[in-house]
Design a protein around this motif. Structure first.
Motif, PDB file in Angstrom:
ATOM      1  N   LEU A 142     -72.838 -39.665  49.924  1.00 45.32           N
ATOM      2  CA  LEU A 142     -72.754 -38.205  49.974  1.00 45.32           C
ATOM      3  C   LEU A 142     -74.113 -37.548  50.225  1.00 45.32           C
ATOM      4  O   LEU A 142     -74.180 -36.338  50.412  1.00 45.32           O
ATOM      5  N   GLY A 143     -75.173 -38.347  50.214  1.00 41.33           N
ATOM      6  CA  GLY A 143     -76.497 -37.805  50.501  1.00 41.33           C
ATOM      7  C   GLY A 143     -77.401 -37.640  49.308  1.00 41.33           C
ATOM      8  O   GLY A 143     -78.534 -37.175  49.434  1.00 41.33           O
ATOM      9  N   PHE A 144     -76.919 -37.996  48.126  1.00 43.83           N
ATOM     10  CA  PHE A 144     -77.773 -37.934  46.937  1.00 43.83           C
ATOM     11  C   PHE A 144     -78.934 -38.913  47.097  1.00 43.83           C
ATOM     12  O   PHE A 144     -78.761 -39.997  47.645  1.00 43.83           O
ATOM     13  N   GLN A 145     -80.088 -38.526  46.592  1.00 38.23           N
ATOM     14  CA  GLN A 145     -81.260 -39.388  46.582  1.00 38.23           C
ATOM     15  C   GLN A 145     -81.429 -39.968  45.186  1.00 38.23           C
ATOM     16  O   GLN A 145     -81.311 -39.232  44.191  1.00 38.23           O
ATOM     17  N   ARG A 146     -81.713 -41.250  45.123  1.00 43.24           N
ATOM     18  CA  ARG A 146     -81.995 -41.859  43.825  1.00 43.24           C
ATOM     19  C   ARG A 146     -83.359 -41.374  43.353  1.00 43.24           C
ATOM     20  O   ARG A 146     -84.357 -41.529  44.047  1.00 43.24           O
ATOM     21  N   GLU A 147     -83.360 -40.761  42.174  1.00 45.64           N
ATOM     22  CA  GLU A 147     -84.589 -40.159  41.658  1.00 45.64           C
ATOM     23  C   GLU A 147     -85.173 -40.893  40.471  1.00 45.64           C
ATOM     24  O   GLU A 147     -86.279 -40.602  40.060  1.00 45.64           O
ATOM     25  N   GLY A 148     -84.414 -41.818  39.912  1.00 49.23           N
ATOM     26  CA  GLY A 148     -84.980 -42.526  38.780  1.00 49.23           C
ATOM     27  C   GLY A 148     -84.047 -43.527  38.147  1.00 49.23           C
ATOM     28  O   GLY A 148     -82.854 -43.586  38.435  1.00 49.23           O
ATOM     29  N   LEU A 149     -84.663 -44.324  37.293  1.00 48.85           N
ATOM     30  CA  LEU A 149     -83.958 -45.307  36.482  1.00 48.85           C
ATOM     31  C   LEU A 149     -84.420 -45.107  35.049  1.00 48.85           C
ATOM     32  O   LEU A 149     -85.617 -45.150  34.764  1.00 48.85           O
ATOM     33  N   PHE A 155     -76.557 -45.874  24.696  1.00 48.28           N
ATOM     34  CA  PHE A 155     -75.886 -46.869  23.865  1.00 48.28           C
ATOM     35  C   PHE A 155     -74.397 -46.586  23.961  1.00 48.28           C
ATOM     36  O   PHE A 155     -73.913 -45.559  23.486  1.00 48.28           O
ATOM     37  N   ILE A 156     -73.686 -47.493  24.608  1.00 46.14           N
ATOM     38  CA  ILE A 156     -72.266 -47.272  24.858  1.00 46.14           C
ATOM     39  C   ILE A 156     -71.517 -48.588  24.687  1.00 46.14           C
ATOM     40  O   ILE A 156     -71.943 -49.621  25.194  1.00 46.14           O
ATOM     41  N   LYS A 157     -70.449 -48.519  23.929  1.00 50.36           N
ATOM     42  CA  LYS A 157     -69.587 -49.678  23.719  1.00 50.36           C
ATOM     43  C   LYS A 157     -70.373 -50.890  23.217  1.00 50.36           C
ATOM     44  O   LYS A 157     -70.170 -52.008  23.671  1.00 50.36           O
ATOM     45  N   GLY A 158     -71.298 -50.614  22.307  1.00 49.10           N
ATOM     46  CA  GLY A 158     -72.019 -51.678  21.628  1.00 49.10           C
ATOM     47  C   GLY A 158     -73.208 -52.256  22.376  1.00 49.10           C
ATOM     48  O   GLY A 158     -73.750 -53.278  21.960  1.00 49.10           O
ATOM     49  N   GLU A 159     -73.634 -51.629  23.465  1.00 46.91           N
ATOM     50  CA  GLU A 159     -74.783 -52.154  24.201  1.00 46.91           C
ATOM     51  C   GLU A 159     -75.628 -51.022  24.789  1.00 46.91           C
ATOM     52  O   GLU A 159     -75.125 -49.925  25.051  1.00 46.91           O
ATOM     53  N   TRP A 160     -76.895 -51.319  24.985  1.00 47.77           N
ATOM     54  CA  TRP A 160     -77.802 -50.384  25.652  1.00 47.77           C
ATOM     55  C   TRP A 160     -77.684 -50.596  27.152  1.00 47.77           C
ATOM     56  O   TRP A 160     -77.691 -51.722  27.633  1.00 47.77           O
ATOM     57  N   THR A 161     -77.562 -49.489  27.883  1.00 49.53           N
ATOM     58  CA  THR A 161     -77.403 -49.582  29.331  1.00 49.53           C
ATOM     59  C   THR A 161     -78.476 -48.757  30.036  1.00 49.53           C
ATOM     60  O   THR A 161     -78.975 -47.766  29.499  1.00 49.53           O
ATOM     61  N   ASP A 162     -78.808 -49.188  31.236  1.00 50.93           N
ATOM     62  CA  ASP A 162     -79.718 -48.439  32.099  1.00 50.93           C
ATOM     63  C   ASP A 162     -78.902 -47.406  32.867  1.00 50.93           C
ATOM     64  O   ASP A 162     -77.750 -47.659  33.245  1.00 50.93           O
ATOM     65  N   ASP A 163     -79.508 -46.252  33.130  1.00 52.34           N
ATOM     66  CA  ASP A 163     -78.846 -45.194  33.893  1.00 52.34           C
ATOM     67  C   ASP A 163     -79.626 -44.901  35.164  1.00 52.34           C
ATOM     68  O   ASP A 163     -80.860 -44.851  35.144  1.00 52.34           O
ATOM     69  N   LEU A 164     -78.905 -44.698  36.254  1.00 53.36           N
ATOM     70  CA  LEU A 164     -79.493 -44.259  37.508  1.00 53.36           C
ATOM     71  C   LEU A 164     -79.359 -42.747  37.613  1.00 53.36           C
ATOM     72  O   LEU A 164     -78.298 -42.200  37.293  1.00 53.36           O
ATOM     73  N   LEU A 165     -80.399 -42.092  38.070  1.00 54.55           N
ATOM     74  CA  LEU A 165     -80.413 -40.647  38.246  1.00 54.55           C
ATOM     75  C   LEU A 165     -80.423 -40.315  39.733  1.00 54.55           C
ATOM     76  O   LEU A 165     -81.200 -40.900  40.499  1.00 54.55           O
ATOM     77  N   TYR A 166     -79.593 -39.385  40.132  1.00 52.06           N
ATOM     78  CA  TYR A 166     -79.497 -38.957  41.524  1.00 52.06           C
ATOM     79  C   TYR A 166     -79.605 -37.443  41.612  1.00 52.06           C
ATOM     80  O   TYR A 166     -79.208 -36.733  40.692  1.00 52.06           O
ATOM     81  N   GLY A 167     -80.112 -36.969  42.738  1.00 55.89           N
ATOM     82  CA  GLY A 167     -80.195 -35.536  42.979  1.00 55.89           C
ATOM     83  C   GLY A 167     -79.909 -35.216  44.430  1.00 55.89           C
ATOM     84  O   GLY A 167     -80.165 -36.017  45.330  1.00 55.89           O
ATOM     85  N   LEU A 168     -79.350 -34.028  44.643  1.00 60.44           N
ATOM     86  CA  LEU A 168     -79.030 -33.541  45.980  1.00 60.44           C
ATOM     87  C   LEU A 168     -79.386 -32.062  46.031  1.00 60.44           C
ATOM     88  O   LEU A 168     -78.952 -31.285  45.173  1.00 60.44           O
ATOM     89  N   LEU A 169     -80.167 -31.675  47.017  1.00 56.13           N
ATOM     90  CA  LEU A 169     -80.567 -30.281  47.195  1.00 56.13           C
ATOM     91  C   LEU A 169     -79.648 -29.596  48.197  1.00 56.13           C
ATOM     92  O   LEU A 169     -79.125 -30.238  49.117  1.00 56.13           O
ATOM     93  N   ALA A 170     -79.506 -28.291  48.055  1.00 55.80           N
ATOM     94  CA  ALA A 170     -78.661 -27.514  48.980  1.00 55.80           C
ATOM     95  C   ALA A 170     -79.122 -27.697  50.418  1.00 55.80           C
ATOM     96  O   ALA A 170     -78.305 -27.845  51.321  1.00 55.80           O
ATOM     97  N   THR A 171     -80.426 -27.727  50.628  1.00 51.57           N
ATOM     98  CA  THR A 171     -80.949 -27.878  51.993  1.00 51.57           C
ATOM     99  C   THR A 171     -80.574 -29.233  52.583  1.00 51.57           C
ATOM    100  O   THR A 171     -80.303 -29.328  53.785  1.00 51.57           O
TER     101      THR A 171
END
Length: 178
Positions: A142-149, A155-171
């Motif tokens: 969809l055009g989102f850029q990966r901005e971070g990890l 902490f979900i369902k008994g484990e620590w998980t890494d999350d990916l962050l994405y962003g998309l600008l109107a332009t």
């Protein structure tokens, strides 16, 4: 909102059993905070709360995604509008029977058209479990850029998980060749 194959609408009380059914599928719930099974009673409360939201006010609004061919609820797209009404966070959940057909792309794209075009937002973000490669791929398509990890962020369902962050600008959305 309507697309070629979908209607995105406000949730109705009659959606609760279908919402409970697809949210009870282990592969759907794997990266989500809810447990399976997702009881119909819980779905009824969720649907009631979703139906009371506003798609233009600050806070969460959940779109019901209905497939026009079989007039069935196939998923949902959630949007949290920030207090400044210029930014939002987006999330999505779809029944596996309707995945890998471009329907999530169509639905989320329609919501982004509304957010950037009609509502005039400047930025939309998305976040997913780093193991959820299909959600990450959809955002990238969809055009989102990966901005971070964020390492061991959730902490979900008994484990620590890494999350990916994405962003998309109107332009970026306006320039995209979809």
């Amino acid at each position: 909102m309507t697309t070629e194959r979908l209607v995105l609408r406000r949730f109705r009380a009659s959606d609760a059993p279908v919402l409970a059914a697809y949210r009870s599928i282990p592969e759907v719930a794997r990266y989500q905070p809810w447990a399976v099974p997702f009881p119909v009673e819980k779905a009824e409360g969720a649907v009631k709360a979703y139906a009371e939201g506003s798609p233009t006010a600050a806070g969460w609004f959940q779109y019901a995604v209905e497939h026009t061919e079989d007039q069935r609820l196939i998923g949902d797209v959630g949007v949290r509008i920030h207090d400044n009404l210029l930014q939002a966070e987006i999330g999505f959940t779809f029944d596996p029977a309707y995945q890998r057909k471009g329907l999530a792309f169509e639905a989320v794209g329609s919501v982004l058209d509304r957010l950037f075009g009609k509502q005039g937002l400047r930025r939309v973000t998305g976040e997913c479990d780093a193991r959820n490669t299909r959600s990450a791929a959809l955002m990238e398509r969809l055009g989102f850029q990966r901005e971070g990890l964020l390492r061991q962020q959730t902490f979900i369902k008994g484990e620590w998980t890494d999350d990916l962050l994405y962003g998309l600008l109107a332009t970026e959305w306006q320039r995209a060749d979809r």
